[in-house]
Design a protein around this motif. Structure first.
Motif, PDB file in Angstrom:
ATOM      1  N   THR A  29      -0.039 -49.658  18.606  1.00 47.37           N
ATOM      2  CA  THR A  29       1.329 -49.197  18.386  1.00 47.37           C
ATOM      3  C   THR A  29       1.562 -47.855  19.062  1.00 47.37           C
ATOM      4  O   THR A  29       2.600 -47.627  19.699  1.00 47.37           O
ATOM      5  CB  THR A  29       1.626 -49.084  16.882  1.00 47.37           C
ATOM      6  N   GLY A  30       0.583 -46.958  18.933  1.00 50.62           N
ATOM      7  CA  GLY A  30       0.702 -45.664  19.584  1.00 50.62           C
ATOM      8  C   GLY A  30       0.793 -45.793  21.093  1.00 50.62           C
ATOM      9  O   GLY A  30       1.572 -45.088  21.753  1.00 50.62           O
ATOM     10  N   SER A  31       0.019 -46.693  21.671  1.00 46.00           N
ATOM     11  CA  SER A  31       0.036 -46.897  23.120  1.00 46.00           C
ATOM     12  C   SER A  31       1.398 -47.395  23.583  1.00 46.00           C
ATOM     13  O   SER A  31       1.867 -47.039  24.672  1.00 46.00           O
ATOM     14  CB  SER A  31      -1.045 -47.907  23.517  1.00 46.00           C
ATOM     15  N   GLN A  32       2.029 -48.202  22.766  1.00 47.47           N
ATOM     16  CA  GLN A  32       3.347 -48.710  23.131  1.00 47.47           C
ATOM     17  C   GLN A  32       4.395 -47.610  23.097  1.00 47.47           C
ATOM     18  O   GLN A  32       5.268 -47.533  23.975  1.00 47.47           O
ATOM     19  CB  GLN A  32       3.715 -49.861  22.190  1.00 47.47           C
ATOM     20  N   TRP A  33       4.313 -46.720  22.129  1.00 40.98           N
ATOM     21  CA  TRP A  33       5.219 -45.577  22.094  1.00 40.98           C
ATOM     22  C   TRP A  33       4.967 -44.644  23.272  1.00 40.98           C
ATOM     23  O   TRP A  33       5.900 -43.998  23.784  1.00 40.98           O
ATOM     24  CB  TRP A  33       5.073 -44.813  20.784  1.00 40.98           C
ATOM     25  N   MET A  34       3.709 -44.593  23.718  1.00 41.47           N
ATOM     26  CA  MET A  34       3.380 -43.715  24.843  1.00 41.47           C
ATOM     27  C   MET A  34       4.117 -44.133  26.113  1.00 41.47           C
ATOM     28  O   MET A  34       4.420 -43.296  26.964  1.00 41.47           O
ATOM     29  CB  MET A  34       1.872 -43.750  25.100  1.00 41.47           C
ATOM     30  N   LEU A  35       4.408 -45.414  26.252  1.00 31.81           N
ATOM     31  CA  LEU A  35       5.155 -45.878  27.422  1.00 31.81           C
ATOM     32  C   LEU A  35       6.542 -45.232  27.466  1.00 31.81           C
ATOM     33  O   LEU A  35       6.992 -44.764  28.518  1.00 31.81           O
ATOM     34  CB  LEU A  35       5.288 -47.403  27.391  1.00 31.81           C
ATOM     35  N   LEU A  36       7.200 -45.198  26.319  1.00 26.19           N
ATOM     36  CA  LEU A  36       8.529 -44.593  26.249  1.00 26.19           C
ATOM     37  C   LEU A  36       8.452 -43.087  26.471  1.00 26.19           C
ATOM     38  O   LEU A  36       9.237 -42.524  27.245  1.00 26.19           O
ATOM     39  CB  LEU A  36       9.172 -44.897  24.900  1.00 26.19           C
ATOM     40  N   TRP A  37       7.506 -42.433  25.819  1.00 27.03           N
ATOM     41  CA  TRP A  37       7.362 -40.996  25.992  1.00 27.03           C
ATOM     42  C   TRP A  37       7.039 -40.642  27.440  1.00 27.03           C
ATOM     43  O   TRP A  37       7.535 -39.639  27.979  1.00 27.03           O
ATOM     44  CB  TRP A  37       6.287 -40.448  25.054  1.00 27.03           C
ATOM     45  N   GLN A  93      -2.850 -38.170  26.923  1.00 25.11           N
ATOM     46  CA  GLN A  93      -2.760 -39.632  26.900  1.00 25.11           C
ATOM     47  C   GLN A  93      -4.060 -40.303  27.324  1.00 25.11           C
ATOM     48  O   GLN A  93      -4.514 -41.255  26.671  1.00 25.11           O
ATOM     49  CB  GLN A  93      -1.633 -40.090  27.837  1.00 25.11           C
ATOM     50  N   ASP A  94      -4.651 -39.830  28.411  1.00 24.19           N
ATOM     51  CA  ASP A  94      -5.774 -40.541  29.020  1.00 24.19           C
ATOM     52  C   ASP A  94      -7.149 -40.022  28.616  1.00 24.19           C
ATOM     53  O   ASP A  94      -8.150 -40.704  28.866  1.00 24.19           O
ATOM     54  CB  ASP A  94      -5.653 -40.491  30.546  1.00 24.19           C
ATOM     55  N   TRP A  95      -7.183 -38.832  28.018  1.00 24.05           N
ATOM     56  CA  TRP A  95      -8.501 -38.307  27.621  1.00 24.05           C
ATOM     57  C   TRP A  95      -8.567 -37.994  26.130  1.00 24.05           C
ATOM     58  O   TRP A  95      -9.383 -38.557  25.417  1.00 24.05           O
ATOM     59  CB  TRP A  95      -8.863 -37.065  28.430  1.00 24.05           C
ATOM     60  N   TRP A  96      -7.705 -37.102  25.652  1.00 28.25           N
ATOM     61  CA  TRP A  96      -7.812 -36.670  24.254  1.00 28.25           C
ATOM     62  C   TRP A  96      -7.628 -37.838  23.298  1.00 28.25           C
ATOM     63  O   TRP A  96      -8.412 -38.035  22.377  1.00 28.25           O
ATOM     64  CB  TRP A  96      -6.772 -35.592  23.941  1.00 28.25           C
ATOM     65  N   CYS A 303      14.284 -43.902  39.106  1.00 25.32           N
ATOM     66  CA  CYS A 303      14.996 -45.185  39.008  1.00 25.32           C
ATOM     67  C   CYS A 303      14.014 -46.350  39.025  1.00 25.32           C
ATOM     68  O   CYS A 303      14.127 -47.288  38.220  1.00 25.32           O
ATOM     69  CB  CYS A 303      15.981 -45.318  40.173  1.00 25.32           C
ATOM     70  N   VAL A 304      13.033 -46.291  39.929  1.00 25.30           N
ATOM     71  CA  VAL A 304      12.038 -47.353  40.028  1.00 25.30           C
ATOM     72  C   VAL A 304      11.213 -47.429  38.749  1.00 25.30           C
ATOM     73  O   VAL A 304      10.912 -48.518  38.246  1.00 25.30           O
ATOM     74  CB  VAL A 304      11.127 -47.134  41.251  1.00 25.30           C
ATOM     75  N   SER A 305      10.855 -46.276  38.189  1.00 24.98           N
ATOM     76  CA  SER A 305      10.069 -46.249  36.952  1.00 24.98           C
ATOM     77  C   SER A 305      10.838 -46.870  35.801  1.00 24.98           C
ATOM     78  O   SER A 305      10.277 -47.628  34.994  1.00 24.98           O
ATOM     79  CB  SER A 305       9.684 -44.809  36.600  1.00 24.98           C
ATOM     80  N   PHE A 306      12.114 -46.562  35.709  1.00 28.65           N
ATOM     81  CA  PHE A 306      12.936 -47.123  34.631  1.00 28.65           C
ATOM     82  C   PHE A 306      13.078 -48.636  34.782  1.00 28.65           C
ATOM     83  O   PHE A 306      12.953 -49.392  33.806  1.00 28.65           O
ATOM     84  CB  PHE A 306      14.314 -46.462  34.633  1.00 28.65           C
TER      85      PHE A 306
END
Length: 388
Positions: A29-37, A93-96, A303-306
């Motif tokens: 669930t946290g990983s999914q929220w990380m996409l939005l953040w 995101q990727d280490w801590w 724009c591409v990222s969105f």
């Protein structure tokens, strides 16, 4: 007594224990929220570049350079500088976070060192790709986005050829898999897939991750099988065979070419819609740059990222189908559904094995572990004499 597929599936999943299952669900669930953040932080980074006119200042210093060189240098500079600006987020995101969930034991210094190498490569290759996009904008005009698909296909194909030879060794040490029962078993699978048995390697994947992984990369004579040392330390021989059979299944089924085709089509679609909305998005952020000007690259990539974020369910659906096919290849060639099930349960430690249908549709690039274990048990029920 008939074999109970659902009971066997539940037994495997529940073997993790309630605490581990809850932890996996929280991590997912946290990983999914990380996409939005991550998308919001990218938007903030774009705003900073626009407000401070960072790329315009770089452009002024390159006033007498060729248009192609300016495009390359400005694109590469944006990738490099924006990554530095987002470094605190990347560390979190990727280490801590990975460390907090016991997914990695990599020291921060090594993480940053490897990240530096990755950043330099991304800046150069990303700069080359984007300079090609700007070249098409100037030379082709209105339909520049059509050519982006071919450029994406060429870049991905080149990476598949060059990556295993020149890039991957920068991050891990690859050595021939030592002689023994594991190598003997993998050689059989390699020969079935027409992969040179001399190109079976083990690499120090534990340097970055505690996850149980293997992969088949490259095409043609560059194709190779690589097994993480984590797999050799924590998996049984049957699990290694089952998982490697799955990875070979991707290679044999030509999923890499599905990836090339998908990336080409998506590149055209993303750049087409970016062409439509660029001006309005630029206005909202406060930029007056034209889409063909490299100084507008922060807006273009936002724009591409969105659009990529919105297309994630469709992309995941394509990938999930490939995973199902690769699992089937493993069952047909290795015939170890129980070993596949136990290997899959290990991945459930970092991927909620029982997501709801909407969650799986939107976010999961693989079928849920529960579905994959059930498929393994269904195979076992249909082929009771093949389990070794």
């Amino acid at each position: 007594m008939a074999f109970d597929v659902q009971l066997a599936t539940d037994t495997y999943i529940n073997s993790l224990g309630a605490e581990a299952l809850a932890k996996a669900a929280a991590y997912t669930t946290g990983s999914q929220w990380m996409l939005l953040w991550g998308l919001l932080i990218s938007a903030f980074t774009t705003w900073i570049f626009v407000k401070l006119h960072i790329l315009e200042r770089i452009d002024a210093k390159l006033n007498h350079r060729s248009l192609w060189l300016k495009s390359f240098l400005i694109s590469g500079a944006f990738i490099f500088l924006s990554s530095l600006l987002m470094l605190p987020w990347s560390i979190y995101q990727d280490w801590w976070r990975e460390t907090a969930y016991n997914k990695t034991s990599q020291p921060l210094a090594d993480f940053l060192s490897q990240g530096s190498i990755s950043l330099l490569i991304s800046s150069v290759l990303g700069g080359l790709f984007l300079s090609g996009i700007y070249f098409f904008m100037r030379r082709i005009g209105q339909y520049w986005w059509l050519w982006s698909g071919g450029l994406a296909a060429a870049f991905i194909t080149a990476m598949m050829l060059l990556g295993p030879v020149f890039i991957e060794p920068l991050f891990n040490k690859y050595t021939p898999l030592p002689a023994g029962e594991v190598r003997e078993a993998i050689e059989v699978l390699a020969k079935q897939a027409n992969i040179n048995p001399d190109r079976i390697f083990v690499y120090d994947g534990s340097r970055q991750s505690n996850r149980f992984t293997a992969n088949v990369s490259g095409i043609g004579s560059s194709a190779r099988i690589a097994i993480s040392d984590v797999a050799l330390k924590s998996a049984s021989l049957d699990e290694v065979k089952a998982v490697t059979g799955h990875e070979i299944g991707h290679y044999v089924s030509g999923h890499v070419w599905n990836l090339v085709a998908t990336a080409s089509v998506l590149s055209m679609l993303f750049f087409y819609f970016t062409d439509l909305v660029f001006f309005k998005v630029a206005q909202v952020i406060g930029s007056t740059t034209d889409i063909s000007d490299p100084t507008g690259i922060p807006v273009l990539l936002l724009c591409v990222s969105f659009l990529s974020f919105l297309a994630q369910p469709a992309i995941n659906n394509v990938v999930r189908q490939g995973e199902i096919e690769a699992d089937q290849y493993s069952y047909q060639t290795v015939n170890l559904p129980d070993a596949m099930a136990t290997a899959l349960v290990k991945t459930a430690e970092y991927r909620d094995p029982r997501p709801n249908a909407l969650q799986e549709f939107i976010f999961y690039s693989h079928p849920s572990v529960e579905k994959r274990v059930r498929a393994a048990m269904e195979w076992k029920a249909a082929h009771p004499s093949t389990e070794k």
